[in-house]
Enzyme design. Structure first.
Site, PDB file in Angstrom:
ATOM      1  N   ASP A   1      -8.207   8.704   7.126  1.00  0.00           N
ATOM      2  CA  ASP A   1      -9.080   7.894   7.898  1.00  0.00           C
ATOM      3  C   ASP A   1      -8.315   7.206   9.179  1.00  0.00           C
ATOM      4  O   ASP A   1      -9.014   6.731  10.115  1.00  0.00           O
ATOM      5  CB  ASP A   1      -9.619   6.727   7.228  1.00  0.00           C
ATOM      6  CG  ASP A   1     -10.716   6.048   7.779  1.00  0.00           C
ATOM      7  OD1 ASP A   1     -11.541   6.547   8.571  1.00  0.00           O
ATOM      8  OD2 ASP A   1     -10.615   4.566   7.928  1.00  0.00           O
TER       9      ASP A   1
ATOM     10  N   ILE B   1      -7.014  -4.016  -1.615  1.00  0.00           N
ATOM     11  CA  ILE B   1      -7.575  -2.744  -1.487  1.00  0.00           C
ATOM     12  C   ILE B   1      -7.082  -1.881  -2.611  1.00  0.00           C
ATOM     13  O   ILE B   1      -7.865  -1.259  -3.234  1.00  0.00           O
ATOM     14  CB  ILE B   1      -7.514  -1.997  -0.045  1.00  0.00           C
ATOM     15  CG1 ILE B   1      -8.265  -3.041   0.866  1.00  0.00           C
ATOM     16  CG2 ILE B   1      -8.090  -0.611  -0.112  1.00  0.00           C
ATOM     17  CD1 ILE B   1      -7.751  -2.528   2.429  1.00  0.00           C
TER      18      ILE B   1
ATOM     19  N   PHE C   1     -13.258   0.581   6.981  1.00  0.00           N
ATOM     20  CA  PHE C   1     -13.894  -0.952   7.034  1.00  0.00           C
ATOM     21  C   PHE C   1     -15.242  -1.130   7.256  1.00  0.00           C
ATOM     22  O   PHE C   1     -15.802  -2.224   7.010  1.00  0.00           O
ATOM     23  CB  PHE C   1     -12.769  -1.754   7.731  1.00  0.00           C
ATOM     24  CG  PHE C   1     -13.232  -1.390   9.453  1.00  0.00           C
ATOM     25  CD1 PHE C   1     -12.965  -0.347  10.037  1.00  0.00           C
ATOM     26  CD2 PHE C   1     -14.073  -2.572  10.116  1.00  0.00           C
ATOM     27  CE1 PHE C   1     -13.433  -0.170  11.161  1.00  0.00           C
ATOM     28  CE2 PHE C   1     -14.397  -2.288  11.296  1.00  0.00           C
ATOM     29  CZ  PHE C   1     -14.072  -1.017  12.009  1.00  0.00           C
TER      30      PHE C   1
ATOM     31  N   GLU D   1      -3.639   7.625  16.667  1.00  0.00           N
ATOM     32  CA  GLU D   1      -5.138   7.359  17.024  1.00  0.00           C
ATOM     33  C   GLU D   1      -5.439   6.636  18.352  1.00  0.00           C
ATOM     34  O   GLU D   1      -6.491   6.478  18.629  1.00  0.00           O
ATOM     35  CB  GLU D   1      -5.819   6.886  15.704  1.00  0.00           C
ATOM     36  CG  GLU D   1      -5.182   5.480  15.521  1.00  0.00           C
ATOM     37  CD  GLU D   1      -5.815   4.863  14.051  1.00  0.00           C
ATOM     38  OE1 GLU D   1      -5.772   5.221  13.149  1.00  0.00           O
ATOM     39  OE2 GLU D   1      -6.403   3.892  14.339  1.00  0.00           O
TER      40      GLU D   1
ATOM     41  N   THR E   1      -5.862   5.743   3.970  1.00  0.00           N
ATOM     42  CA  THR E   1      -7.009   4.863   4.649  1.00  0.00           C
ATOM     43  C   THR E   1      -6.245   3.518   5.043  1.00  0.00           C
ATOM     44  O   THR E   1      -7.013   2.560   5.331  1.00  0.00           O
ATOM     45  CB  THR E   1      -8.181   4.680   3.719  1.00  0.00           C
ATOM     46  OG1 THR E   1      -7.469   3.918   2.381  1.00  0.00           O
ATOM     47  CG2 THR E   1      -8.831   5.616   3.349  1.00  0.00           C
ATOM     48  N   SER E   2      -5.057   3.703   5.184  1.00  0.00           N
ATOM     49  CA  SER E   2      -4.211   2.482   5.561  1.00  0.00           C
ATOM     50  C   SER E   2      -3.872   2.443   7.123  1.00  0.00           C
ATOM     51  O   SER E   2      -4.590   1.822   8.070  1.00  0.00           O
ATOM     52  CB  SER E   2      -3.068   2.195   4.939  1.00  0.00           C
ATOM     53  OG  SER E   2      -2.602   0.989   4.750  1.00  0.00           O
TER      54      SER E   2
ATOM     55  N   HIS F   1     -11.120   6.153  11.422  1.00  0.00           N
ATOM     56  CA  HIS F   1     -10.876   4.743  11.097  1.00  0.00           C
ATOM     57  C   HIS F   1     -12.097   3.866  10.930  1.00  0.00           C
ATOM     58  O   HIS F   1     -12.296   2.881  11.544  1.00  0.00           O
ATOM     59  CB  HIS F   1      -9.980   3.995  12.252  1.00  0.00           C
ATOM     60  CG  HIS F   1      -9.104   2.849  11.765  1.00  0.00           C
ATOM     61  ND1 HIS F   1      -7.894   2.610  12.058  1.00  0.00           N
ATOM     62  CD2 HIS F   1      -9.457   2.185  10.695  1.00  0.00           C
ATOM     63  CE1 HIS F   1      -7.394   1.655  11.454  1.00  0.00           C
ATOM     64  NE2 HIS F   1      -8.112   1.362  10.626  1.00  0.00           N
ATOM     65  N   GLN F   2     -12.790   4.551   9.937  1.00  0.00           N
ATOM     66  CA  GLN F   2     -14.231   3.759   9.596  1.00  0.00           C
ATOM     67  C   GLN F   2     -14.269   3.209   8.172  1.00  0.00           C
ATOM     68  O   GLN F   2     -15.468   2.883   7.801  1.00  0.00           O
ATOM     69  CB  GLN F   2     -15.097   4.893   9.820  1.00  0.00           C
ATOM     70  CG  GLN F   2     -15.353   5.882   8.863  1.00  0.00           C
ATOM     71  CD  GLN F   2     -16.461   6.815   8.820  1.00  0.00           C
ATOM     72  OE1 GLN F   2     -16.644   7.779   9.352  1.00  0.00           O
ATOM     73  NE2 GLN F   2     -17.837   6.224   7.985  1.00  0.00           N
TER      74      GLN F   2
HETATM   75  P1  NAD Z   1      -2.601  -6.603   0.896  1.00  0.00           P
HETATM   76  O1  NAD Z   1      -1.717  -7.278   1.755  1.00  0.00           O
HETATM   77  O2  NAD Z   1      -3.496  -7.191   0.080  1.00  0.00           O
HETATM   78  O3  NAD Z   1      -1.791  -5.537   0.196  1.00  0.00           O
HETATM   79  C1  NAD Z   1      -0.860  -4.700   0.626  1.00  0.00           C
HETATM   80  C2  NAD Z   1       0.278  -4.559  -0.567  1.00  0.00           C
HETATM   81  O4  NAD Z   1       1.494  -3.911   0.055  1.00  0.00           O
HETATM   82  C3  NAD Z   1       0.823  -5.702  -1.149  1.00  0.00           C
HETATM   83  O5  NAD Z   1       0.611  -5.696  -2.480  1.00  0.00           O
HETATM   84  C4  NAD Z   1       2.166  -5.914  -0.575  1.00  0.00           C
HETATM   85  O6  NAD Z   1       2.946  -6.241  -1.744  1.00  0.00           O
HETATM   86  C5  NAD Z   1       2.464  -4.313  -0.628  1.00  0.00           C
HETATM   87  N1  NAD Z   1       3.747  -3.985   0.216  1.00  0.00           N
HETATM   88  C6  NAD Z   1       4.020  -4.503   1.458  1.00  0.00           C
HETATM   89  N2  NAD Z   1       5.016  -4.008   2.136  1.00  0.00           N
HETATM   90  C7  NAD Z   1       5.343  -3.140   1.168  1.00  0.00           C
HETATM   91  C8  NAD Z   1       6.773  -2.094   0.948  1.00  0.00           C
HETATM   92  N3  NAD Z   1       7.455  -1.890   2.011  1.00  0.00           N
HETATM   93  N4  NAD Z   1       6.691  -1.227  -0.073  1.00  0.00           N
HETATM   94  C9  NAD Z   1       5.781  -1.319  -1.087  1.00  0.00           C
HETATM   95  N5  NAD Z   1       4.765  -2.110  -1.071  1.00  0.00           N
HETATM   96  C10 NAD Z   1       4.376  -3.036  -0.107  1.00  0.00           C
HETATM   97  O7  NAD Z   1      -3.412  -5.750   2.020  1.00  0.00           O
HETATM   98  P2  NAD Z   1      -4.793  -4.793   1.881  1.00  0.00           P
HETATM   99  O8  NAD Z   1      -5.924  -5.827   2.278  1.00  0.00           O
HETATM  100  O9  NAD Z   1      -4.925  -4.258   0.544  1.00  0.00           O
HETATM  101  O10 NAD Z   1      -4.700  -3.759   3.100  1.00  0.00           O
HETATM  102  C11 NAD Z   1      -3.609  -2.872   2.961  1.00  0.00           C
HETATM  103  C12 NAD Z   1      -3.666  -2.038   4.282  1.00  0.00           C
HETATM  104  O11 NAD Z   1      -4.857  -1.146   4.450  1.00  0.00           O
HETATM  105  C13 NAD Z   1      -3.714  -2.936   5.309  1.00  0.00           C
HETATM  106  O12 NAD Z   1      -2.360  -3.288   5.816  1.00  0.00           O
HETATM  107  C14 NAD Z   1      -4.231  -2.175   6.485  1.00  0.00           C
HETATM  108  O13 NAD Z   1      -3.261  -1.212   7.091  1.00  0.00           O
HETATM  109  C15 NAD Z   1      -5.239  -1.063   5.856  1.00  0.00           C
HETATM  110  N6  NAD Z   1      -6.547  -1.034   6.156  1.00  0.00           N
HETATM  111  C16 NAD Z   1      -7.179  -0.142   6.421  1.00  0.00           C
HETATM  112  C17 NAD Z   1      -8.548  -0.249   6.857  1.00  0.00           C
HETATM  113  C18 NAD Z   1      -9.351   0.998   7.518  1.00  0.00           C
HETATM  114  O14 NAD Z   1     -10.556   0.658   7.864  1.00  0.00           O
HETATM  115  N7  NAD Z   1      -8.900   1.974   7.383  1.00  0.00           N
HETATM  116  C19 NAD Z   1      -9.164  -1.779   6.657  1.00  0.00           C
HETATM  117  C20 NAD Z   1      -8.475  -2.493   6.310  1.00  0.00           C
HETATM  118  C21 NAD Z   1      -7.186  -2.412   5.846  1.00  0.00           C
END
Ligand code: NAD
Length: 331
Positions: free
Chosen positions: A257, A154, A297, A262, A231-232, A294-295
């Site tokens: 988000d 992301i 995605f 939540e 948004t994480s 939380h929308q």
């Molecule tokens: P991803 O695994 O591709 O990327 C996560 C990144 O974080 C990686 O590059 C990893 O090296 C880094 N990371 C992990 N632990 C770390 C730390 N302690 N310190 C620094 N960097 C660290 O994941 P993604 O697909 O990019 O998704 C990221 C997050 O987004 C997911 O974990 C999820 O929580 C959230 N998400 C939210 C929604 C939503 O609808 N709001 C949807 C999907 C994902």
């Protein structure tokens, strides 16, 4: 495989049935899984939970007793599952590693632009017949420095869009991403990113080390008037510290988000309830804060990939094959 889909909404049923094509016996229930509701899993070797289902050690123990052998998560994140406890009870866990990073990245941009150009206020103003521009002044995104915390799928999709808008990009990640380096992201320590970015966006997973990563001390490092977007996962931010920084006007705008607590609120209609979470209600009073449920995605493409991968995960497990989608406890 007989699979119980919990916390199911009509769109889950629509997309999962289309992907399944009758291969597995899917049963949809609105029930949110927890230790109290786990009895609904009786007779289902597979469960397909959403991220508001609670899969702690207690729930997993009950599920194991009822015969559950597999969890196929409809999510990338798996912070709602006690994976070591699942392993202890012989329950395999599979997830959707990657669906549409664009869905979340594009939503993040939407939040940035809404806050920057006050679109949430402009929408209501024009409907009220008020065409004054006072209070709607924004800034050019071009030339601004954006700090991306977490440059995985992301974070990278976001970096691409922001690069196109002419932003300077700073990144923080435990593992710098070559694609981001090529895009011009400059990796710096977290404190430097916080000090130098006018906009900060969170894209790391929630793990014990990242809980309250953004606390009072780190918020204090951000420039006066900075914009923070999450948004994480909600618990990445200490919400009480966030509210204090909004009250003191240190933070200029916040887009959320996701929210720390939540699970009690999201994915349900509370319009006739009295919401007793005063912290959440306080957040809604700020004119420079937008909160969504939380929308990020929630696009057709993302739901379709989540459904297809979930059905493939059921196939893989049934056929006894290995897959990178298995979630295993860290050793
Ligand atoms: P991803 O695994 O591709 O990327 C996560 C990144 O974080 C990686 O590059 C990893 O090296 C880094 N990371 C992990 N632990 C770390 C730390 N302690 N310190 C620094 N960097 C660290 O994941 P993604 O697909 O990019 O998704 C990221 C997050 O987004 C997911 O974990 C999820 O929580 C959230 N998400 C939210 C929604 C939503 O609808 N709001 C949807 C999907 C994902």
């Amino acid at each position: 495989m007989r699979c119980l889909v919990t916390s199911a909404r009509p769109y889950d049923e629509q997309f999962l049935r289309a992907a399944n094509q009758g291969r597995h016996d899917l049963v949809f229930v609105e029930t949110t899984l927890s230790a109290e509701t786990a009895f609904v899993a009786q007779g289902f070797p597979a469960i397909c939970p959403f991220f508001n289902d609670t899969l702690d050690a207690h729930t997993l123990e009950t599920l194991a007793r009822l015969g559950t052998r597999l969890l196929v998560l409809r999510s990338t994140g798996f912070n709602h599952v006690d994976v070591p406890a699942a392993e202890k009870h012989g329950i395999a866990v599979m997830r959707v590693r990657d669906y549409s990073p664009y869905s979340v990245a594009e939503f993040t941009i939407g939040m940035m632009l809404t806050l920057n150009r006050h679109l949430h206020k402009a929408y209501n103003r024009v409907r009220d017949g008020n065409f004054l521009l006072d209070g709607l002044l924004g800034f050019d995104m071009h030339g601004k420095t954006v700090g991306i915390i977490g440059t995985g799928s992301i974070g990278t999709a976001l970096a691409r869009i922001l690069k196109g808008m002419g932003c300077h990009l700073l990144g923080y990640d435990i593992a710098p991403n070559p694609v981001c380096l090529e895009l011009g992201v400059v990796y710096v320590p977290l404190e430097a990113l916080l000090r130098k970015s006018q906009i900060i966006s969170l894209h790391i997973p929630l793990v014990p080390e990242t809980r309250h990563l953004i606390d009072a001390e780190r918020i204090a490092l951000m420039p006066e008037g900075a914009m923070l977007i999450n948004t994480s996962r909600g618990p990445l931010i200490d919400t009480k510290a966030l509210i204090a920084a909004l009250k003191s006007r240190h933070l200029g705008a916040v887009g959320l988000d996701v929210y720390e607590e939540e699970a009690e609120l999201y994915f349900r209609d509370h319009c006739d309830d009295i919401i007793c979470d005063d912290t959440f209600e306080r957040l809604l009073t700020f004119p420079n804060v937008i909160v969504t449920g939380h929308q990020a995605f929630f696009t057709r493409e993302a739901l379709s990939t989540i459904a297809e991968t979930t059905i493939q995960n059921l196939d893989t497990y049934s056929q006894g094959k290995d897959s990178p989608n298995y979630v295993r406890a860290a050793r």
